[in-house]
Enzyme design. Structure first.
Site, PDB file in Angstrom:
ATOM      1  N   TYR A  95       0.955  -1.170   0.058  1.00 24.59           N
ATOM      2  CA  TYR A  95      -0.003   0.095  -0.118  1.00 24.59           C
ATOM      3  C   TYR A  95       0.944   1.117   0.074  1.00 24.59           C
ATOM      4  O   TYR A  95       0.422   2.357  -0.263  1.00 24.59           O
ATOM      5  CB  TYR A  95      -1.008   0.044   1.270  1.00 24.59           C
ATOM      6  N   GLU A 181      -7.675 -27.554  10.927  1.00 18.78           N
ATOM      7  CA  GLU A 181      -7.397 -26.964   9.467  1.00 18.78           C
ATOM      8  C   GLU A 181      -8.562 -25.725   9.355  1.00 18.78           C
ATOM      9  O   GLU A 181      -8.077 -24.623   8.872  1.00 18.78           O
ATOM     10  CB  GLU A 181      -7.999 -27.927   8.565  1.00 18.78           C
ATOM     11  N   ASP A 234      -9.493 -32.228   7.068  1.00 22.17           N
ATOM     12  CA  ASP A 234     -10.662 -32.754   5.947  1.00 22.17           C
ATOM     13  C   ASP A 234      -9.686 -33.953   5.616  1.00 22.17           C
ATOM     14  O   ASP A 234      -8.844 -33.844   5.090  1.00 22.17           O
ATOM     15  CB  ASP A 234     -11.170 -31.686   4.970  1.00 22.17           C
TER      16      ASP A 234
END
EC number: 5.6.2.2
Length: 353
Positions: A95, A181, A234
């Site tokens: 920025y 996760e 997962d």
């Protein structure tokens, strides 16, 4: 800091020497994304080989002149920060001149290239990454500015500190660390007060692929407490990939493997074999996409899978079924099955790999 300043001065000296000899200046960086430059070491994870191939960023070539200029620009910003003992995030750097840099990912890549080229860890360059990870549970520490943080008494999670190296006085009675996760699962375990129920523990989430600070914190906790670290992911190729980043590191950051990886990380769940064992209904599972198949095939070929026969077996089960499952699939058994039955049983009876 004098080492960092000297390393940057050496680079600029090389550029000036080339100009004095009427040659086009060149910056040489290691090929960080090439698997041929990576070796696997059981005790460290993925690391760069000493004589790795390099690429040149030339100032006289239209394809790389812009990148050359941006590298010098960021080197000068780092030099000023180290000199004045100030810090900036990668986002601050982007920025400071969005038109010049074009995108955040350009800044991220250049900072990693600079860190690799100078052989200096990124935090020593006074560049901090924006943190997205959370930590909760039996842990307290003091931040660099003296702020005392207590994760134990908080009903909400604490953001992973942006300067992990600066934290001190870490205290914990935790028996293990659980890396989760996803944010949603992490919040659910937090709501169920999981870290007090089984035995005191520390929970961490990188909310998907972990940022640098989350990985540094996992490593710091391991160095400080030497307690078991388990992962809850997962049962899909993406979850396995994330777990491998914590345990073995990533190809792009392999030059910093010594500070970032924890080779003792264990896979607690969700295992592909669990889905069969728990009689999870096939309708609750998700069919593989082509992308999943490719990702799994690439993971199976990686050097570290060969020394993990039990992981290899789980990946074969996943590949054969071509089905994946999110941790939330356990709610199909009962709403609090994860925190009440699944995790306590696994931890008690050693159901990890």
């Amino acid at each position: 800091s004098s080492e960092v300043l000297e390393a940057i001065e050496n680079v600029i000296h090389g550029v000036l020497q080339s100009l004095a000899q009427k040659k086009a200046p060149v910056l040489t960086v290691a090929n960080r994304t090439d698997w041929r430059n990576i070796e696997f070491k059981d005790s460290v994870g993925l690391q760069m080989i000493p004589g790795c191939t390099t690429k040149q960023i030339r100032s006289d070539c239209p394809q790389s002149a812009r990148r050359f200029a941006l590298m010098l620009k960021i080197l000068s910003m780092i030099y000023k920060m180290v000199q004045s003992n100030t810090y900036a995030t990668k986002r601050d750097i982007y920025y400071s001149d969005t038109l010049l840099f074009g995108s955040q990912s350009v800044v991220d890549q250049i900072i990693n290239d600079i860190s690799c080229m100078l052989k200096i860890p990124r935090r020593s360059l006074h560049v901090l990454s924006t943190t997205k990870g959370f930590v909760a549970g039996n842990l307290s520490y003091t931040e660099e500015d003296g702020t005392k943080v207590n994760c134990t008494c908080s009903a909400t999670a604490v953001t992973v500190p942006s300067n992990v190296q600066g934290i001190k006085n870490l205290t914990s009675h935790a028996k293990f660390i659980l890396i989760v996760e996803k944010d949603a699962t992490f919040q659910r375990l937090l709501d169920d007060n999981f870290f007090d129920k089984v035995s005191p523990c520390i929970m961490i989430t990188g909310r998907g692929i972990p940022d640098l600070n989350t990985r540094l914190l996992v490593r710091k906790l391991w160095d400080s407490f030497q307690i078991p670290i388990f992962t809850l992911m997962d049962a899909d190729p993406h979850g396995v990939e994330i777990m491998c980043v914590y345990k073995y590191g990533s190809v792009s950051m392999s030059f910093e493997a010594h500070h970032l990886t924890v080779p003792s990380v264990k896979w607690l769940g969700l295992l592909p074999s669990d889905l069969e064992r728990l009689n999870i209904c096939k309708d609750a599972l998700i069919p593989f996409t082509k992308q999943d198949e490719n990702k799994l095939a690439s993971i199976q070929k990686r050097p570290y899978i060969a020394c993990q026969p039990l992981w290899k077996k789980e990946l074969e089960i996943m590949a054969a079924s071509k089905l994946k499952a999110e941790i939330q699939v356990l709610t199909s058994v009962s709403s609090d099955y994860l925190s009440r039955v699944y995790l306590p049983n696994k931890l008690q009876f050693g159901g990890w790999l």
